[in-house]
Design an enzyme around this catalytic site. Structure first.
Site, PDB file in Angstrom:
ATOM      1  N   SER A 564       0.824  -1.200   0.000  1.00 43.62           N
ATOM      2  CA  SER A 564       0.000   0.000   0.000  1.00 43.62           C
ATOM      3  C   SER A 564       0.862   1.254   0.000  1.00 43.62           C
ATOM      4  CB  SER A 564      -0.957  -0.043   1.187  1.00 43.62           C
ATOM      5  OG  SER A 564      -1.943   0.942   1.062  1.00 43.62           O
ATOM      6  N   ASP A 650      -9.715  -3.267  -6.528  1.00 43.77           N
ATOM      7  CA  ASP A 650      -9.212  -2.507  -5.388  1.00 43.77           C
ATOM      8  C   ASP A 650      -9.812  -1.098  -5.407  1.00 43.77           C
ATOM      9  OD1 ASP A 650      -7.757  -1.240  -3.401  1.00 43.77           O
ATOM     10  OD2 ASP A 650      -5.892  -2.256  -3.919  1.00 43.77           O
ATOM     11  N   HIS A 696      -8.162  -4.718  -1.133  1.00 43.66           N
ATOM     12  CA  HIS A 696      -7.048  -4.059  -0.463  1.00 43.66           C
ATOM     13  C   HIS A 696      -6.999  -4.407   1.020  1.00 43.66           C
ATOM     14  CE1 HIS A 696      -3.943  -0.943  -0.709  1.00 43.66           C
ATOM     15  NE2 HIS A 696      -4.311  -0.591   0.504  1.00 43.66           N
TER      16      HIS A 696
END
Length: 733
Positions: A564, A650, A696
Site C-alpha cells: 500500500s 481494489d 485491499h
C-alpha cells in the site's frame, strides 16, 4: 466509524478519530461509536472495519489506517465537444482493458517458472500453520465463560477447560451458508444471551453483522448488511454503524425486545474526516434511547478519546504540550476541556499503544525504542508500576475483558517469528505469568537485534533484525527488508508463518521503523509526512546501508518488501538507489502519488492532503511530491527485479496507476539493458500479478497463502540467479 467498549480499552484510540459516541451504564462501562475512525482493529476484539482498514494484510494495534478509495477508471482528456469527450473516455477504457488483458496473459506465461517452488512453499507454510494456528486465537473472557474463534467457528468453553478441548460450537460460517466469509469481530451481550458477529468476504469492503440468540440451540436472530462496527449498549440493545462508499456517517440502534425496531441515532455532519481532531459524545446505557451528550467540541489540533470509571472520565489526549498523548481526567458531569487534569504523561519518544481501564487499575501498553512494557496505575494507592515484557516481543494483543472488575489482565505477545504467547498480569500479585501454550515443534534459535541507523539529518532510526543464531557468514545470507512509513502506522510485526520459514531457511529479516510511521509517537509521523516525506526515504537508505556495513547480507542478496502506502518509499528507493537491492515485492502499492492527489473528484483526495499535501493549491507541494513520487521518477537505469500484486477491484489503490507504473518501469529497464547489452548487464524481471478476486483489505489466511507463496518463490528465484551467475563467472575464469 468505530464501536467499542471500555472493557476493550483504548486500543487503537491512540490515533485520530474525528468523531465518537460513547455511552455508559450503571456498571461504569463506557462504550464507543466512532465515526471516521482511522484505526485498524484487532481480530475479535476491536471492531473497526471499513474505509479505515488495512494498508497491510494485518495492521498492528495502535495504528492509524489510511482511507484510500479510488476510482479505477482512467480520466479522458478534457475536450470541449461532448461527443469527443465520450469518445475519449471509451478509447481510454478500451486501452485499459487491453492493457489489463495483456498483463494477465503475461503473468499466465511467466507464472509457470515459479509453479514448482510455489507448491513447495505452500506445503511448508501449511505444515507450519497446523502448529501455530491454535495458539493465536484471541479470547473473550466473560465470568467463567471463554469465547474464541478458530477456523470459521466460534466456540464456548469454561475458563478451566478451554485448553482441554471441552468446547461447544456456537457458530459456523460453513453451516450457516457463509462459507466464503471469515469472522472479523465478536461481541457478546452483557447477559450473554446474544452474540453479534461481523463477517467479511475477501471480495468485499463491506461486512455483514449476524446476531445470534444463544442457548441450547443457537439461532440467527437478525442479519444486518453493510455494517462497519457494533456494540451492545444493554442486554437487548445494539448500536451499530452503517458503511457506504467506505465511509460511515450514521449510527443506528436496534432492539431485541418484544417490540423490535431499528432507529437512526446520529448522523455526522462534518465530512472533513480530519485526522487531527476528534469529538466524543456520551450515551447513558441506563437510558439508551436518550440523545447523546457532547463531551468537548472539536478543537483544531486536539485529539481526545475517553474511558469511564465511576464518576470520572479518563481522557487520552494530545491537548497541551508536548503534542503527544497524555492521560487526563474530568468529572462525568463536566467533561469539558477546561476541567481536564493531568494523570500521566509519557516519556519522550514513548508510544502509548493501548490502554485498558479496570475498577481499581489502569494498565497501559507502551513502546520505547522497540521494546514493549507495561505501566500499571493503581487508583487506590496512587502508585505506578512498570513491568518489562520479554525482549523478543514486538506486538501485543489485548484480550477482551467485558467485566471491568476482574483482577487479571490477559494479553498475547508475538513477533514476526514468534507465534502468539498468552500472558496474564495479576493486579493482586503484581506479577506477570506466561500461560501454558502448545510449543511449535521447530527450534528456530532466532536472535533479535535492535539497531539505530543515522539518517541524513543525523536522526537515529530504529531497526529490528531477526536471524538464525546458527547462521554463519551472515554477509552471504539473503536479507528481506520491510518498510511502511506513512499515516503514523507502526510497521506490522505480528507473527507470520512465512517469516518463521524464512528464518529456518537462513534468511535475515529487517524491519525499518522510518519516519512517517508511528513507532516513536505522533511526532515521528509528523516528521515524515507532507513536506517531510523525503525523510522517510533517507531513513530507509540509511537503514539498508547500515545493515550491509554491519555484515547483514549485501546488496546482491537483499530484497525489499512493502504494501500500500509503503510502496511510496520502496518505489522511491528503487529510483534513487537501485543498487542497494536485488529484488522488490509490492502488494497493492501506492506508486502514483502526484496524479492521485491532483484528482479532487476522488472521494478521499481532500482528506489525504493531511498526509501528502495539496499539489493543486501549492506549487511547492506539487514540486515536492514530484521529487519522490515513484511513477514520476522512473528513469533509464539498471533496476532490481520487481514483483507486484494488485487487485482488479481494489477501491483504494487504482489499478490504472499500477498499470502505468509497471509499463513505464519495464520500458526504462529494457531501454537500459539494450544500451548496455555488450557490458553483460542482466535484464530485471518486472512482473505484475493482477488478482481478479481479493481486495485491499485483510483476507483470511487461506486466501493469502497463494499470494505469499508466489512472492517467496519469486524472491528465491531472483537470488538463486545471483548465485548461478557468480558460479558461471567463476567457471569462465
Amino acid at each position: 466509524m468505530k464501536v467499542r467498549t471500555s472493557c476493550v480499552g483504548l486500543q487503537n484510540l491512540l490515533q485520530r478519530l474525528s468523531f465518537s459516541v460513547r455511552y455508559y451504564s450503571k456498571h461504569n462501562h463506557l462504550q464507543t461509536i466512532c465515526l471516521y475512525s482511522k484505526i485498524k482493529p484487532k481480530k475479535c476484539q476491536i471492531l473497526d472495519w471499513s474505509g479505515s482498514t488495512c494498508t497491510q494484510r494485518t495492521v498492528p494495534p495502535g495504528s492509524i489506517v489510511p482511507w484510500r478509495f479510488f476510482s479505477c477508471k482512467q480520466e479522458g482528456t478534457k475536450i470541449p465537444s461532448k461527443r469527443k469527450q465520450n469518445t475519449s473516455i471509451i478509447t481510454s477504457e478500451l486501452s485499459y482493458k487491453n492493457l489489463l488483458k495483456s498483463e494477465q496473459e503475461n503473468w499466465n506465461y511467466i507464472s509457470a517458472r515459479y509453479k514448482a517452488m510455489t507448491k513447495r512453499i505452500k506445503e511448508k507454510l501449511e505444515q507450519l500453520h497446523k502448529y501455530t494456528f491454535s495458539s493465536g486465537s484471541p479470547r473473550i473472557r466473560f465470568g467463567e465463560n471463554v469465547y474464541f474463534e478458530e477456523n470459521g467457528c466460534i466456540f464456548l468453553s469454561k475458563a478451566d477447560d478451554v485448553d482441554e478441548g471441552n468446547v461447544d460450537i456456537l457458530f459456523s460460517t460453513e453451516d450457516l451458508g457463509f462459507s466464503d466469509a471469515f469472522i472479523q469481530r465478536i461481541r457478546i451481550s452483557p447477559d450473554q444471551i446474544y452474540m453479534a458477529i461481523s463477517l467479511k468476504s475477501e471480495n468485499s469492503e463491506e461486512a455483514t453483522c449476524v446476531i445470534m440468540k444463544l442457548g441450547h440451540s443457537p439461532v440467527v436472530e437478525k442479519v444486518i448488511p453493510n455494517v462497519f462496527s457494533f456494540e451492545w449498549a444493554t442486554n437487548d440493545v445494539l448500536y451499530y454503524t452503517s458503511q457506504k462508499n467506505l465511509k460511515c456517517q450514521n449510527v443506528f440502534m436496534t432492539t431485541f425486545t418484544n417490540q423490535k425496531h431499528t432507529k437512526l441515532v446520529y448522523t455526522e455532519q462534518d465530512a472533513s474526516n480530519s485526522k487531527t481532531t476528534s469529538e466524543v459524545w456520551l450515551v447513558d446505557c441506563r437510558h439508551p434511547f436518550q440523545l447523546p451528550a457532547l463531551v468537548q467540541a472539536r478543537t483544531q489540533g486536539v485529539i481526545y478519546h475517553i474511558e469511564h470509571r465511576n464518576d470520572e472520565l479518563y481522557i487520552l489526549t494530545t491537548y497541551g504540550e508536548p503534542a503527544e498523548y497524555k492521560l487526563m481526567k474530568a468529572p462525568v458531569a463536566s467533561g469539558g476541556m477546561e476541567n481536564w487534569q493531568l494523570v500521566y504523561a509519557l516519556e519522550e519518544k514513548t508510544k502509548l499503544v493501548d490502554l485498558e481501564m479496570f475498577s481499581d487499575h489502569c494498565i497501559m501498553f507502551l513502546k520505547n525504542a522497540g521494546h514493549l512494557y507495561l505501566s500499571v496505575i493503581c487508583f487506590v494507592s496512587h502508585s505506578v508500576q512498570s513491568i518489562k515484557l520479554p525482549t523478543w516481543a514486538c506486538e501485543f494483543e489485548l484480550e477482551s475483558h467485558p467485566e471491568h472488575t476482574t483482577s487479571t489482565c490477559y494479553f498475547q505477545l508475538t513477533s514476526p517469528v514468534h507465534p502468539p504467547k498468552r500472558f496474564a498480569y495479576s493486579f493482586k500479585e503484581n506479577n506477570l505469568i506466561e500461560q501454558a501454550v502448545q510449543e511449535v515443534p521447530i527450534i528456530t534459535n532466532c536472535h533479535t537485534t535492535r539497531l539505530l541507523a543515522k539518517s541524513k539529518d543525523e536522526t537515529l532510526v530504529p531497526i529490528t533484525v531477526f536471524h538464525n543464531m546458527n547462521s554463519k557468514e551472515l554477509h552471504r545470507k539473503p536479507l528481506l527488508v520491510h518498510v511502511y512509513g506513512a499515516y503514523g502506522i507502526d510497521l506490522n510485526m505480528s507473527f507470520k508463518e512465512e517469516k518463521l520459514m524464512l528464518i529456518e531457511e537462513g534468511w535475515i529479516l529487517a524491519y525499518c521503523h522510518v519516519r512517517g510511521g508511528g513507532e516513536l509517537g505522533l511526532s515521528w509521523h509528523k516528521d515524515g509526512c507532507q513536506h517531510n516525506k523525503l525523510k522517510g526515504l533517507h531513513d530507509l537508505k540509511a537503514c539498508i546501508t547500515l545493515l550491509h556495513e554491519l555484515g547483514f547480507s549485501q546488496p546482491k542478496y537483499t530484497a525489499l518488501a512493502a504494501a500500500s502506502a509503503g510502496g511510496v518509499l520502496a518505489g522511491a528507493l528503487c529510483n534513487a538507489d537501485p543498487e542497494l537491492i536485488r529484488a522488490m515485492v509490492l502488494q497493492a502499492p501506492f506508486v502514483d502519488v502526484l496524479n492521485t492527489m491532483m484528482k479532487t473528484h476522488l472521494p478521499l483526495t481532500i482528506e489525504e492532503q493531511e498526509e501528502w499535501g495539496n499539489p493543486l493549491a501549492d506549487e511547492k507541494c506539487m514540486k515536492y511530491i514530484k521529487s519522490y513520487c515513484p511513477y514520476q521518477n522512473i528513469k533509464t537505469q539498471c533496476y532490481p527485479s520487481v514483483f507486484i500484486t494488485a487487485y482488479e477491484n481494489d477501491q483504494r489503490i487504482p489499478l490504472t496507476g499500477v498499470l502505468r507504473y509497471v509499463q513505464k518501469l519495464r520500458k526504462a529497464a529494457l531501454d537500459h539493458a539494450s544500451r548496455t547489452s555488450k557490458k553483460g548487464n542482466w535484464i530485471p524481471n518486472i512482473i505484475l500479478d493482477i488478482q481478479a478476486n481479493g481486495s485491499h483489505c485483510e483476507s483470511s489466511w487461506e486466501d493469502s497463502l497463494n499470494e505469499v507463496a508466489r512472492h517467496l518463490a519469486f524472491l528465491n528465484k531472483e537470488l538463486e540467479e545471483v548465485c548461478h551467475l557468480q558460479q558461471h563467472m567463476k567457471s569462465c575464469k
